[in-house]
Design an enzyme around this catalytic site. Structure first.
Site, mmCIF file in Angstrom:
data_model
loop_
_atom_site.group_PDB
_atom_site.id
_atom_site.type_symbol
_atom_site.label_atom_id
_atom_site.label_comp_id
_atom_site.label_asym_id
_atom_site.label_seq_id
_atom_site.Cartn_x
_atom_site.Cartn_y
_atom_site.Cartn_z
ATOM 1 N N LYS A 55 6.564 -18.977 -66.833
ATOM 2 C CA LYS A 55 5.934 -20.313 -66.754
ATOM 3 C C LYS A 55 5.855 -20.932 -68.156
ATOM 4 N N ILE B 91 -0.298 -24.638 -53.140
ATOM 5 C CA ILE B 91 -0.816 -25.834 -53.801
ATOM 6 C C ILE B 91 0.060 -27.048 -53.485
ATOM 7 N N TYR C 262 5.389 -13.151 -64.988
ATOM 8 C CA TYR C 262 5.098 -14.462 -64.379
ATOM 9 C C TYR C 262 4.715 -15.486 -65.437
ATOM 10 N N ASP D 15 -6.233 -0.666 -61.452
ATOM 11 C CA ASP D 15 -6.204 -1.959 -62.120
ATOM 12 C C ASP D 15 -4.762 -2.469 -62.258
ATOM 13 N N ILE E 84 -8.549 -14.188 -53.324
ATOM 14 C CA ILE E 84 -9.578 -14.669 -52.378
ATOM 15 C C ILE E 84 -9.116 -14.546 -50.921
ATOM 16 N N GLU F 65 8.051 -18.777 -58.438
ATOM 17 C CA GLU F 65 7.539 -17.457 -58.064
ATOM 18 C C GLU F 65 6.188 -17.384 -58.745
ATOM 19 N N THR G 91 10.864 -19.166 -49.391
ATOM 20 C CA THR G 91 10.775 -17.744 -49.710
ATOM 21 C C THR G 91 9.657 -17.156 -48.852
ATOM 22 N N ASP H 44 12.048 -27.042 -50.623
ATOM 23 C CA ASP H 44 11.449 -25.695 -50.663
ATOM 24 C C ASP H 44 12.471 -24.689 -50.136
ATOM 25 N N THR I 177 0.355 -23.432 -65.490
ATOM 26 C CA THR I 177 -0.833 -22.594 -65.333
ATOM 27 C C THR I 177 -1.532 -22.354 -66.668
ATOM 28 N N ASP I 178 -2.823 -22.071 -66.598
ATOM 29 C CA ASP I 178 -3.559 -21.716 -67.820
ATOM 30 C C ASP I 178 -3.135 -20.350 -68.361
ATOM 31 N N GLU I 179 -2.412 -19.573 -67.537
ATOM 32 C CA GLU I 179 -2.026 -18.228 -67.981
ATOM 33 C C GLU I 179 -1.047 -18.248 -69.150
HETATM 34 P P1 NAD Z 1 3.150 -20.320 -53.821
HETATM 35 O O1 NAD Z 1 3.812 -19.014 -54.142
HETATM 36 O O2 NAD Z 1 2.120 -20.365 -52.760
HETATM 37 O O3 NAD Z 1 4.253 -21.405 -53.433
HETATM 38 C C1 NAD Z 1 5.479 -21.516 -54.106
HETATM 39 C C2 NAD Z 1 6.433 -22.317 -53.221
HETATM 40 O O4 NAD Z 1 7.668 -22.490 -53.949
HETATM 41 C C3 NAD Z 1 6.791 -21.615 -51.906
HETATM 42 O O5 NAD Z 1 6.730 -22.531 -50.841
HETATM 43 C C4 NAD Z 1 8.214 -21.126 -52.134
HETATM 44 O O6 NAD Z 1 8.987 -21.046 -50.939
HETATM 45 C C5 NAD Z 1 8.758 -22.176 -53.088
HETATM 46 N N1 NAD Z 1 9.877 -21.694 -53.905
HETATM 47 C C6 NAD Z 1 9.932 -20.524 -54.594
HETATM 48 N N2 NAD Z 1 11.131 -20.420 -55.218
HETATM 49 C C7 NAD Z 1 11.825 -21.565 -54.922
HETATM 50 C C8 NAD Z 1 13.104 -22.056 -55.287
HETATM 51 N N3 NAD Z 1 13.932 -21.341 -56.066
HETATM 52 N N4 NAD Z 1 13.488 -23.270 -54.820
HETATM 53 C C9 NAD Z 1 12.661 -24.003 -54.013
HETATM 54 N N5 NAD Z 1 11.446 -23.578 -53.631
HETATM 55 C C10 NAD Z 1 11.024 -22.370 -54.087
HETATM 56 O O7 NAD Z 1 2.595 -20.828 -55.211
HETATM 57 P P2 NAD Z 1 1.300 -21.710 -55.536
HETATM 58 O O8 NAD Z 1 0.147 -20.820 -55.764
HETATM 59 O O9 NAD Z 1 1.214 -22.820 -54.559
HETATM 60 O O10 NAD Z 1 1.716 -22.310 -56.968
HETATM 61 C C11 NAD Z 1 2.424 -23.542 -57.052
HETATM 62 C C12 NAD Z 1 2.592 -23.913 -58.505
HETATM 63 O O11 NAD Z 1 1.328 -24.037 -59.117
HETATM 64 C C13 NAD Z 1 3.363 -22.878 -59.330
HETATM 65 O O12 NAD Z 1 4.198 -23.564 -60.237
HETATM 66 C C14 NAD Z 1 2.272 -22.121 -60.065
HETATM 67 O O13 NAD Z 1 2.759 -21.595 -61.287
HETATM 68 C C15 NAD Z 1 1.265 -23.213 -60.278
HETATM 69 N N6 NAD Z 1 -0.138 -22.793 -60.434
HETATM 70 C C16 NAD Z 1 -0.731 -22.014 -59.487
HETATM 71 C C17 NAD Z 1 -2.075 -21.683 -59.595
HETATM 72 C C18 NAD Z 1 -2.790 -20.852 -58.540
HETATM 73 O O14 NAD Z 1 -3.975 -20.573 -58.687
HETATM 74 N N7 NAD Z 1 -2.143 -20.465 -57.441
HETATM 75 C C19 NAD Z 1 -2.811 -22.130 -60.703
HETATM 76 C C20 NAD Z 1 -2.164 -22.914 -61.674
HETATM 77 C C21 NAD Z 1 -0.836 -23.250 -61.508
HETATM 78 O O1 TDX Z 2 -6.634 -7.510 -54.405
HETATM 79 C C1 TDX Z 2 -6.870 -8.018 -55.506
HETATM 80 N N1 TDX Z 2 -7.951 -7.584 -56.217
HETATM 81 C C2 TDX Z 2 -8.285 -8.094 -57.436
HETATM 82 O O2 TDX Z 2 -9.283 -7.653 -58.049
HETATM 83 C C3 TDX Z 2 -6.044 -9.069 -56.076
HETATM 84 C C4 TDX Z 2 -4.846 -9.572 -55.325
HETATM 85 C C5 TDX Z 2 -6.418 -9.582 -57.295
HETATM 86 N N2 TDX Z 2 -7.483 -9.111 -57.965
HETATM 87 C C6 TDX Z 2 -7.878 -9.736 -59.242
HETATM 88 C C7 TDX Z 2 -6.786 -9.962 -60.261
HETATM 89 C C8 TDX Z 2 -7.254 -11.206 -60.970
HETATM 90 O O3 TDX Z 2 -8.167 -10.884 -61.996
HETATM 91 O O4 TDX Z 2 -8.362 -11.053 -58.908
HETATM 92 C C9 TDX Z 2 -7.984 -12.011 -59.896
HETATM 93 C C10 TDX Z 2 -7.143 -13.094 -59.261
HETATM 94 O O5 TDX Z 2 -5.896 -12.507 -58.891
HETATM 95 P P1 TDX Z 2 -4.691 -13.379 -58.268
HETATM 96 O O6 TDX Z 2 -5.160 -14.064 -57.033
HETATM 97 O O7 TDX Z 2 -3.505 -12.496 -58.170
HETATM 98 O O8 TDX Z 2 -4.531 -14.527 -59.357
HETATM 99 P P2 TDX Z 2 -4.144 -14.528 -60.931
HETATM 100 O O9 TDX Z 2 -3.368 -13.318 -61.301
HETATM 101 O O10 TDX Z 2 -5.404 -14.828 -61.688
HETATM 102 O O11 TDX Z 2 -3.137 -15.771 -60.970
HETATM 103 C C11 TDX Z 2 -3.424 -16.964 -60.185
HETATM 104 O O12 TDX Z 2 -3.956 -17.993 -60.997
HETATM 105 C C12 TDX Z 2 -3.096 -18.550 -61.948
HETATM 106 C C13 TDX Z 2 -2.167 -17.447 -59.472
HETATM 107 O O13 TDX Z 2 -1.649 -16.400 -58.654
HETATM 108 C C14 TDX Z 2 -1.138 -17.908 -60.473
HETATM 109 O O14 TDX Z 2 -0.005 -18.458 -59.802
HETATM 110 C C15 TDX Z 2 -1.765 -18.982 -61.347
HETATM 111 O O15 TDX Z 2 -0.867 -19.328 -62.369
#
Ligand code: NAD
Ligand code: TDX
Length: 332
Positions: free
Chosen positions: A152, A13, A148, A270, A189, A81, A36, A33, A121-123
């Site tokens: 957060k 993101i 996780y 699961d 996805i 993370e 990782t 960054d 996050t909404d989590e």
């Molecule tokens: P991601 O895992 O793809 O990216 C995380 C990035 O942070 C990576 O580039 C990693 O190298 C860097 N990083 C990790 N530890 C670090 C550290 N100690 N110092 C500096 N950099 C570090 O994650 P993402 O899915 O892009 O999520 C980004 C943010 O958005 C997170 O805070 C996550 O909680 C939040 N978020 C994600 C989602 C989602 O659907 N993916 C939804 C809501 C909120």
């Molecule tokens: O192989 C899979 N099969 C499956 O059914 C994986 C990897 C996931 N899942 C399910 C678990 C969840 O219900 O799909 C849903 C989405 O899984 P993830 O992509 O792992 O996302 P989720 O756990 O919902 O968390 C994501 O959204 C909120 C992000 O990873 C978080 O960083 C964010 O805070």
């Protein structure tokens, strides 16, 4: 014109946000960054070197953070993370980055009096029943389920405390599940899209009834820019695009869009403590700050994302085998 520090800007993101900032503003960006397993320099390829600079380092490194805060006008904090499954396997890095890392940034924001936006996050709100008419709002009590989401939640509470106790000029946003380009193949996805490309059957956890509220990463970016520009200090904003879908429907849509039979997937073990449903009410952001998502159609956004993974195999191929070996070792 401002200079922004974007932590985690080489992740999914964060890199989408850097592309959005370059394309829609005249701000300069420093990305901090740690690179990782989730960071990928290729996600920043093609961006102008006179506007985007990557600094490799840890947000928990107070000396480095202090130096970088002195060079910028505002900070957007994405680094984390981020994967629930990893947090069940090894929670420690989640505490180090999500809690101590955020604390380190807040201390620098306090010292340098810099505008700070915290991405969450909404989590943090836990989960909802499938038939519950309620959605999460800014007033929903915190009730996180996993290592996780609990880290957060802890980071959000640190931000609130630093606003109230020390007057730090911070805002928080809690967003629903993102999809789009540059997402790591460990996530739902991209894992299923790249499985289909590789001839592997998609893997659905449990019965697949769990609901996620999908938003395109570019809509998340426009919301964050809106909050950075017009958000009220100390406030929390929920970001969502009314995209509730259960996992089974998403897998079937991916298969159909990629020309495969809709039932060509496997049910696997699961996730422990698997949250049932997330759903965001983003009324506050829409009415108070006037934000609207641009991607209203999940099917189109998903088809574009599938095309991106088809056209960018060199971006994801190096990590695919390791991720699948990790899941296979856990029966997933
Ligand atoms: P991601 O895992 O793809 O990216 C995380 C990035 O942070 C990576 O580039 C990693 O190298 C860097 N990083 C990790 N530890 C670090 C550290 N100690 N110092 C500096 N950099 C570090 O994650 P993402 O899915 O892009 O999520 C980004 C943010 O958005 C997170 O805070 C996550 O909680 C939040 N978020 C994600 C989602 C989602 O659907 N993916 C939804 C809501 C909120
Ligand atoms: O192989 C899979 N099969 C499956 O059914 C994986 C990897 C996931 N899942 C399910 C678990 C969840 O219900 O799909 C849903 C989405 O899984 P993830 O992509 O792992 O996302 P989720 O756990 O919902 O968390 C994501 O959204 C909120 C992000 O990873 C978080 O960083 C964010 O805070």
């Amino acid at each position: 014109m401002s200079k922004l520090l974007v932590t985690g800007g080489a992740g999914f993101i964060g890199s989408n946000f850097v592309h959005h900032v370059v394309g829609n503003t005249d701000h300069e960006v420093i990305v901090l960054d740690k690179m990782t397993y989730a960071g990928n320099e290729a996600s920043l390829a093609g961006l102008p070197a006179d506007r985007v600079r990557l600094v490799v380092g840890d947000i928990a490194d107070a000396t480095l953070v202090d130096e970088l805060f002195s060079q910028v006008d505002a900070v957007v904090h994405y680094a984390a993370e981020s994967h629930n499954d990893n947090s069940l396997h090894d929670p420690r890095p989640f505490l180090d980055t999500n809690i101590i890392g955020t604390y380190t940034l807040l201390e620098a924001a306090r010292k340098h009096d810099k505008r700070f936006h915290h991405i969450s996050t909404d989590e943090v709100y836990g989960d909802l029943e499938l038939d519950d008419p309620a959605r999460f709002t800014e007033n929903t009590p915190y009730n996180p389920s996993s290592p996780y989401s609990s880290t957060k939640a802890g980071s959000d509470l640190l931000v609130r405390a630093w606003v109230r106790s020390f007057g730090v000029r911070a805002t928080i946003s809690n967003c629903s599940n993102n999809y789009g380009p540059y997402q790591h193949v460990e996530k739902f996805i991209p894992r299923q899209i790249t499985n289909v490309i590789r001839g592997i059957r998609p893997k659905l956890y449990g019965a697949g009834e769990n609901v996620r509220d999908w938003i395109h990463a570019d809509d998340h970016s426009s919301a964050v820019l809106t909050i950075l520009e017009r958000g009220v200090i100390g406030e929390t904003y929920l970001i969502g695009a009314d995209g509730e879908k259960n996992n089974k429907d998403v897998v079937e849509l991916i298969l159909e869009t990629m020309g495969q039979p809709r039932d060509a997937y496997d049910h696997v073990t699961d996730r422990a403590g698997h949250d049932l449903r997330y759903a965001i009410d983003s009324t506050k952001l829409r009415t108070e700050l006037g934000w609207m998502p641009a991607y209203s159609d999940f099917e189109t956004g998903l088809a574009n994302t599938i095309d991106w993974y088809r056209n960018n195999e060199t971006w994801w191929a190096p990590t695919k085998d390791r991720v699948e070996a990790f899941y296979a070792s856990k029966g997933q």
